[in-house]
Design a protein around this motif. Sequence first.
Motif, PDB file in Angstrom:
ATOM      1  N   ASN A 109      14.591  56.436  48.459  1.00 29.09           N
ATOM      2  CA  ASN A 109      15.186  56.617  47.132  1.00 29.09           C
ATOM      3  C   ASN A 109      16.553  57.266  47.149  1.00 29.09           C
ATOM      4  N   ILE A 110      16.877  58.007  48.205  1.00 28.80           N
ATOM      5  CA  ILE A 110      18.152  58.740  48.268  1.00 28.80           C
ATOM      6  C   ILE A 110      19.016  58.291  49.454  1.00 28.80           C
ATOM      7  N   GLN A 111      18.420  58.261  50.635  1.00 31.33           N
ATOM      8  CA  GLN A 111      19.198  57.912  51.827  1.00 31.33           C
ATOM      9  C   GLN A 111      19.745  56.490  51.760  1.00 31.33           C
ATOM     10  N   THR A 112      18.910  55.550  51.342  1.00 33.76           N
ATOM     11  CA  THR A 112      19.339  54.154  51.316  1.00 33.76           C
ATOM     12  C   THR A 112      20.524  53.916  50.385  1.00 33.76           C
ATOM     13  N   PRO A 113      20.508  54.392  49.138  1.00 35.43           N
ATOM     14  CA  PRO A 113      21.692  54.211  48.288  1.00 35.43           C
ATOM     15  C   PRO A 113      22.960  54.794  48.910  1.00 35.43           C
ATOM     16  N   MET A 114      22.843  55.943  49.550  1.00 34.05           N
ATOM     17  CA  MET A 114      24.014  56.553  50.177  1.00 34.05           C
ATOM     18  C   MET A 114      24.561  55.684  51.308  1.00 34.05           C
ATOM     19  N   LEU A 115      23.671  55.190  52.166  1.00 36.64           N
ATOM     20  CA  LEU A 115      24.115  54.368  53.288  1.00 36.64           C
ATOM     21  C   LEU A 115      24.760  53.067  52.816  1.00 36.64           C
ATOM     22  N   LEU A 116      24.186  52.439  51.807  1.00 37.34           N
ATOM     23  CA  LEU A 116      24.741  51.180  51.316  1.00 37.34           C
ATOM     24  C   LEU A 116      26.074  51.414  50.606  1.00 37.34           C
ATOM     25  N   MET A 117      26.173  52.509  49.877  1.00 39.26           N
ATOM     26  CA  MET A 117      27.443  52.807  49.224  1.00 39.26           C
ATOM     27  C   MET A 117      28.532  53.068  50.256  1.00 39.26           C
ATOM     28  N   GLN A 118      28.190  53.767  51.308  1.00 38.88           N
ATOM     29  CA  GLN A 118      29.159  54.011  52.379  1.00 38.88           C
ATOM     30  C   GLN A 118      29.626  52.699  53.005  1.00 38.88           C
ATOM     31  N   ALA A 119      28.713  51.749  53.155  1.00 36.81           N
ATOM     32  CA  ALA A 119      29.055  50.475  53.783  1.00 36.81           C
ATOM     33  C   ALA A 119      29.958  49.625  52.897  1.00 36.81           C
ATOM     34  N   LEU A 120      29.689  49.616  51.595  1.00 32.05           N
ATOM     35  CA  LEU A 120      30.446  48.753  50.678  1.00 32.05           C
ATOM     36  C   LEU A 120      31.730  49.399  50.159  1.00 32.05           C
ATOM     37  N   LEU A 121      31.818  50.707  50.258  1.00 27.35           N
ATOM     38  CA  LEU A 121      32.951  51.409  49.651  1.00 27.35           C
ATOM     39  C   LEU A 121      34.321  50.954  50.161  1.00 27.35           C
ATOM     40  N   PRO A 122      34.528  50.765  51.465  1.00 31.11           N
ATOM     41  CA  PRO A 122      35.863  50.336  51.908  1.00 31.11           C
ATOM     42  C   PRO A 122      36.317  49.024  51.262  1.00 31.11           C
ATOM     43  N   THR A 123      35.405  48.066  51.120  1.00 34.23           N
ATOM     44  CA  THR A 123      35.757  46.796  50.485  1.00 34.23           C
ATOM     45  C   THR A 123      36.089  46.995  49.015  1.00 34.23           C
ATOM     46  N   MET A 124      35.286  47.779  48.320  1.00 33.26           N
ATOM     47  CA  MET A 124      35.565  48.051  46.909  1.00 33.26           C
ATOM     48  C   MET A 124      36.921  48.717  46.739  1.00 33.26           C
ATOM     49  N   ARG A 125      37.213  49.684  47.593  1.00 35.44           N
ATOM     50  CA  ARG A 125      38.504  50.378  47.485  1.00 35.44           C
ATOM     51  C   ARG A 125      39.660  49.439  47.801  1.00 35.44           C
ATOM     52  N   ARG A 126      39.461  48.546  48.748  1.00 38.88           N
ATOM     53  CA  ARG A 126      40.534  47.614  49.089  1.00 38.88           C
ATOM     54  C   ARG A 126      40.855  46.702  47.914  1.00 38.88           C
ATOM     55  N   HIS A 127      39.834  46.305  47.174  1.00 43.32           N
ATOM     56  CA  HIS A 127      40.031  45.435  46.012  1.00 43.32           C
ATOM     57  C   HIS A 127      40.277  46.221  44.727  1.00 43.32           C
ATOM     58  N   ARG A 128      40.148  47.536  44.819  1.00 45.27           N
ATOM     59  CA  ARG A 128      40.299  48.411  43.652  1.00 45.27           C
ATOM     60  C   ARG A 128      39.400  47.944  42.505  1.00 45.27           C
ATOM     61  N   PHE A 129      38.165  47.638  42.880  1.00 47.30           N
ATOM     62  CA  PHE A 129      37.170  47.190  41.913  1.00 47.30           C
ATOM     63  C   PHE A 129      35.782  47.387  42.507  1.00 47.30           C
ATOM     64  N   GLY A 130      34.872  47.871  41.698  1.00 45.01           N
ATOM     65  CA  GLY A 130      33.482  47.980  42.129  1.00 45.01           C
ATOM     66  C   GLY A 130      32.589  48.332  40.955  1.00 45.01           C
ATOM     67  N   ARG A 131      31.357  47.870  41.028  1.00 46.27           N
ATOM     68  CA  ARG A 131      30.345  48.194  40.025  1.00 46.27           C
ATOM     69  C   ARG A 131      29.067  48.592  40.765  1.00 46.27           C
ATOM     70  N   VAL A 132      28.591  49.779  40.480  1.00 46.49           N
ATOM     71  CA  VAL A 132      27.385  50.288  41.125  1.00 46.49           C
ATOM     72  C   VAL A 132      26.415  50.736  40.038  1.00 46.49           C
ATOM     73  N   VAL A 133      25.175  50.281  40.136  1.00 45.43           N
ATOM     74  CA  VAL A 133      24.121  50.705  39.212  1.00 45.43           C
ATOM     75  C   VAL A 133      22.951  51.236  40.039  1.00 45.43           C
ATOM     76  N   ASN A 134      22.608  52.485  39.811  1.00 43.00           N
ATOM     77  CA  ASN A 134      21.486  53.117  40.495  1.00 43.00           C
ATOM     78  C   ASN A 134      20.287  53.174  39.548  1.00 43.00           C
ATOM     79  N   ILE A 135      19.164  52.700  40.009  1.00 42.76           N
ATOM     80  CA  ILE A 135      17.958  52.731  39.183  1.00 42.76           C
ATOM     81  C   ILE A 135      17.238  54.055  39.429  1.00 42.76           C
ATOM     82  N   SER A 136      17.366  54.948  38.474  1.00 44.57           N
ATOM     83  CA  SER A 136      16.687  56.240  38.536  1.00 44.57           C
ATOM     84  C   SER A 136      15.363  56.117  37.795  1.00 44.57           C
ATOM     85  N   SER A 137      15.015  57.102  37.004  1.00 47.80           N
ATOM     86  CA  SER A 137      13.756  57.069  36.264  1.00 47.80           C
ATOM     87  C   SER A 137      13.772  58.161  35.206  1.00 47.80           C
ATOM     88  N   ARG A 138      13.061  57.904  34.135  1.00 46.30           N
ATOM     89  CA  ARG A 138      12.868  58.947  33.136  1.00 46.30           C
ATOM     90  C   ARG A 138      12.117  60.130  33.736  1.00 46.30           C
TER      91      ARG A 138
END
Length: 250
Positions: A109-138
């Motif tokens: 629930n925590i480690q995986t989102p962090m690792l995937l965000m780290q992996a995709l972040l350079p591409t998002m920054r290069r394009h100066r565009f990104g959309r991230v939605v995290n599914i939390s819970s009430r």
Amino acid sequence: MSTFDAKGSSPPAVLVTGGSAGIGRAVIERLLQEGYEVINFDVSAPAQCLPGETHVCVDLANAADTRQAAAALVAERDVLRLVNNAGTVRPALLEHASTEDLAFVMALNIQTPMLLMQALLPTMRRHRFGRVVNISSRAALGKTERTVYAASKAGLLGMTRTWALEMGGDGITVNAIGPGPIATELFERVNPPGAPQTERIRASIPVGRMGTPADVAHGVASLLDDRAGFITGQVLYVCGGMTVGLGNAA
């Protein structure tokens, strides 16, 4: 429907974790309808892959497997949208909660989102565009028998707000959705149909019905849209009014 295309030749891609069943499945179905291509990271395959969907078998609770799959994906194409949906519950009263449960739930629930965000972040920054939605819970607001789960989902909200601040200047938005009671197999496994606690939950929903995975998918699709660029660091509770109704209990 979004029109942004990182490479200019194919539909925009979205990475969705845990997309083979439940809320994740509804999210993928909705995004395919919106015209996206979807990469589904899930240890289990869906009953049937849909046109435009690619399933990648990944043990997301394993950091090495997650890093490897993410590296292979970003080497193949630009992915500028991420839905961190995969998660697990492991309910227990505090006195029965184990460190093994804590480690596993936090890994997924925590480690995986962090690792995937780290992996995709350079591409998002290069394009100066990104959309991230995290599914939390009430449940992040507090729920009995959810010491481990609530801690992980509250932590995901903290990461959402932090990432929104760190990445806003790069054109990257980061938001969270907090589902309330949604009729999924996971919900029914923890809240058996007809059980007293299940009936209490149903009776407490102001709109008078259980939520559906499609309700959550609608919120996800909205936050992934190009036009959602001024919404970041927010939590959208898809809960039938239960969160608003907390004030009625005072």
